[in-house]
Structures are given as structure tokens and as C-alpha cells.
Design a protein around this motif. Sequence first.
Motif, mmCIF file in Angstrom:
data_model
loop_
_atom_site.group_PDB
_atom_site.id
_atom_site.type_symbol
_atom_site.label_atom_id
_atom_site.label_comp_id
_atom_site.label_asym_id
_atom_site.label_seq_id
_atom_site.Cartn_x
_atom_site.Cartn_y
_atom_site.Cartn_z
ATOM 1 N N GLU A 141 42.287 55.624 -13.568
ATOM 2 C CA GLU A 141 43.745 56.301 -13.646
ATOM 3 C C GLU A 141 43.882 57.056 -15.040
ATOM 4 O O GLU A 141 44.532 58.134 -15.013
ATOM 5 C CB GLU A 141 44.574 55.170 -13.512
ATOM 6 C CG GLU A 141 45.913 55.511 -13.556
ATOM 7 C CD GLU A 141 47.075 54.647 -13.339
ATOM 8 O OE1 GLU A 141 48.358 54.716 -12.787
ATOM 9 O OE2 GLU A 141 46.608 53.220 -13.472
ATOM 10 N N LEU A 142 43.490 56.480 -16.075
ATOM 11 C CA LEU A 142 43.598 56.964 -17.399
ATOM 12 C C LEU A 142 43.065 58.552 -17.600
ATOM 13 O O LEU A 142 43.541 59.453 -18.135
ATOM 14 C CB LEU A 142 43.349 56.232 -18.662
ATOM 15 C CG LEU A 142 43.990 55.141 -18.889
ATOM 16 C CD1 LEU A 142 43.166 53.985 -19.767
ATOM 17 C CD2 LEU A 142 45.238 55.511 -19.480
ATOM 18 N N GLN A 143 41.744 58.534 -16.841
ATOM 19 C CA GLN A 143 41.008 59.869 -16.843
ATOM 20 C C GLN A 143 41.555 60.894 -15.936
ATOM 21 O O GLN A 143 41.037 62.008 -15.841
ATOM 22 C CB GLN A 143 39.615 59.495 -16.441
ATOM 23 C CG GLN A 143 38.887 58.823 -17.564
ATOM 24 C CD GLN A 143 39.101 59.260 -19.004
ATOM 25 O OE1 GLN A 143 38.626 60.290 -19.184
ATOM 26 N NE2 GLN A 143 39.430 58.377 -19.907
ATOM 27 N N GLY A 144 42.497 60.458 -15.038
ATOM 28 C CA GLY A 144 43.271 61.412 -13.953
ATOM 29 C C GLY A 144 42.316 61.565 -12.754
ATOM 30 O O GLY A 144 42.591 62.419 -12.052
ATOM 31 N N HIS B 85 45.296 57.930 -8.971
ATOM 32 C CA HIS B 85 46.717 57.713 -9.324
ATOM 33 C C HIS B 85 47.199 56.525 -8.553
ATOM 34 O O HIS B 85 46.694 56.468 -7.526
ATOM 35 C CB HIS B 85 47.690 58.774 -9.334
ATOM 36 C CG HIS B 85 48.221 59.277 -7.963
ATOM 37 N ND1 HIS B 85 47.560 60.243 -7.521
ATOM 38 C CD2 HIS B 85 49.215 58.884 -7.200
ATOM 39 C CE1 HIS B 85 48.123 60.337 -6.220
ATOM 40 N NE2 HIS B 85 48.940 59.773 -6.039
ATOM 41 N N PRO C 87 40.924 65.221 -11.822
ATOM 42 C CA PRO C 87 41.330 65.457 -13.471
ATOM 43 C C PRO C 87 41.878 66.760 -13.711
ATOM 44 O O PRO C 87 41.313 67.862 -13.145
ATOM 45 C CB PRO C 87 40.078 65.040 -13.891
ATOM 46 C CG PRO C 87 39.358 64.305 -13.093
ATOM 47 C CD PRO C 87 39.556 64.874 -11.834
ATOM 48 N N GLN C 88 42.825 66.922 -14.357
ATOM 49 C CA GLN C 88 43.681 68.138 -14.573
ATOM 50 C C GLN C 88 43.190 68.595 -16.140
ATOM 51 O O GLN C 88 42.753 67.854 -16.939
ATOM 52 C CB GLN C 88 44.952 68.306 -14.399
ATOM 53 C CG GLN C 88 45.287 68.093 -13.143
ATOM 54 C CD GLN C 88 44.683 68.796 -11.917
ATOM 55 O OE1 GLN C 88 44.848 70.221 -12.410
ATOM 56 N NE2 GLN C 88 44.137 68.522 -10.788
ATOM 57 N N ASP D 71 44.607 66.300 -18.656
ATOM 58 C CA ASP D 71 43.854 65.142 -18.872
ATOM 59 C C ASP D 71 42.686 65.265 -19.964
ATOM 60 O O ASP D 71 42.480 64.399 -20.843
ATOM 61 C CB ASP D 71 42.956 64.554 -17.546
ATOM 62 C CG ASP D 71 44.247 64.040 -16.500
ATOM 63 O OD1 ASP D 71 45.108 63.456 -16.995
ATOM 64 O OD2 ASP D 71 44.186 64.596 -15.557
ATOM 65 N N ASN E 271 44.390 65.884 -23.363
ATOM 66 C CA ASN E 271 44.974 64.481 -23.835
ATOM 67 C C ASN E 271 43.776 63.755 -24.629
ATOM 68 O O ASN E 271 43.971 63.306 -25.744
ATOM 69 C CB ASN E 271 45.742 63.514 -22.763
ATOM 70 C CG ASN E 271 46.388 62.424 -23.620
ATOM 71 O OD1 ASN E 271 47.317 62.618 -24.323
ATOM 72 N ND2 ASN E 271 45.958 61.393 -22.919
ATOM 73 N N SER E 272 42.778 63.601 -23.956
ATOM 74 C CA SER E 272 41.567 63.127 -24.671
ATOM 75 C C SER E 272 41.218 63.704 -25.575
ATOM 76 O O SER E 272 40.667 63.184 -26.703
ATOM 77 C CB SER E 272 40.384 63.071 -23.512
ATOM 78 O OG SER E 272 40.815 62.098 -22.360
#
Length: 242
Positions: free
Chosen positions: A57-60, A63, A77-78, A81, A84-85
Motif C-alpha cells: 500500500e505504501l508503494q502504491g 489500496h 504505482p504512480q 509514489d 514520494n520515495s
Amino acid sequence: MPAVKKAKRALSLAQSIVRDIEAGRHNPGDRLPREDEMLARYEVARATLREALRFLELQGVIHLQLGRGGGPVVARPQTGDFANSLSLILHFMEADLRGLLELREAIAPDVAAYAAQRATTADLSALAGCLAELRRHEASDQFEELNRRFHDLLGWASGNPLFGLMTSAMHLLTREFSNSLGYSAQERAMQIKFLVRIFEAVRTGDSPAARRAMGRLVAGSAVYLSERSPELVSQRVRWGQL
């Protein structure tokens, strides 16, 4: 079970779930199997499965859909994502806006050159539409966002998704910086002048001209930002500002 070993098992499970998604068992929008089914399929403990799902979920990759019949739903993943990383890594590297501007100067000219070689009819249409919007909104608050969008489109028109991803991610990372500064009327006119040159070079397939025009644009933009607000370009990238 030691925490490190548990984390490794959760990561290994997450990788197995991704491989199953990639193999075509699940598509974006599909719900993953129920928890008891996944426990039986992957032969792991409940805590390991839940940790793996939280990681995805954190990696997209998924969800969590709430409500009756909810659960983990496959996503894709977009760019956000990735950005953000990346911002978290840059935060600890103490990278600043100047570093991002230098990175853009290094790759943007080649991105434009590749776009001149590979842009499709759809790419050219999107670029032309964005350029027309930029001209209409030269004096409005939408200028900065449309400017970024033109460069994003150019990145994806390069035919190399890595260029598209990196270009879009850099714009997400620098959005707050540039919004707080803004462009003067003279700088906006100059930006549009060079964007027109870049578009014409891409449209006619002239890679050297596209590279030259983009090189001059990004170098001039970096000088403008540095001279107008040196304290801004020295600000560090902070995780959580996207």
C-alpha cells in the motif's frame, strides 16, 4: 520470530504478490483474494501477510477499500509514489533545489532531442494543446502548472518512460519551491519563446535544434531562479512536502 526475519518474510511475500499481479492474475481495480485464501496460497502467518500488504500500500501497488466487501484492491504505482520515495532519500542526502536544477540541466536537453526523434502524432497534439494553453494563460496563476505540464509531456514523448518518470517526479519535488517564487512577466515571455522553439524542433524532427533550445531554456531558468532568490535554491528537499 526475530523482527528482522519477520520483515524479510513480509518483503519476500510482497514480492510474490507483485509477481502474481504481473503474471496477469490480477488487474488494476481487482480485489485481491480474501485473507484466508491468501494465507493458504502463500503459507504464511497472518501478521506477515498484513505487513506485506501494508508495504504494498505504501508503494502504491494496492489500496485498501473500506466498507462491506472491501479489502486490498490492485492499483498501479504512480509518479507521485516514486516522487514520494525519492523525496525521502533526498531528505537524508540533504539535497537542495539547486541540485535538482542541475539535474534538470543535465538531462532536459537530451529528453527534448529524443522527443524530436520519437514523438508520436498524439504526443505532438498534446504538446501543441498545452502550448496554446500556456499562451492563453501567460499572465495567470496557471502558468507555472501548465509550464510543468509541457515539460512532462515532452518527457513522455521521448519514448523512454524513465525520462518521463524522472521529469514528472522532479516537477512534483520542485512544485512548492517554484510556486513560492513565481515568474516575472519578462521571464514568462522568455519561457514561452523557447518552448515554441522546442516544439517546432520536435515537430520537425530536428534533434540538435531541440537540444540547443532546451539547453538554453533550462540554463537561463536556473540563472533566473538563482539570481532572484538565492535563499530559495539553497533550500533542502523535505519529505512530506508533496
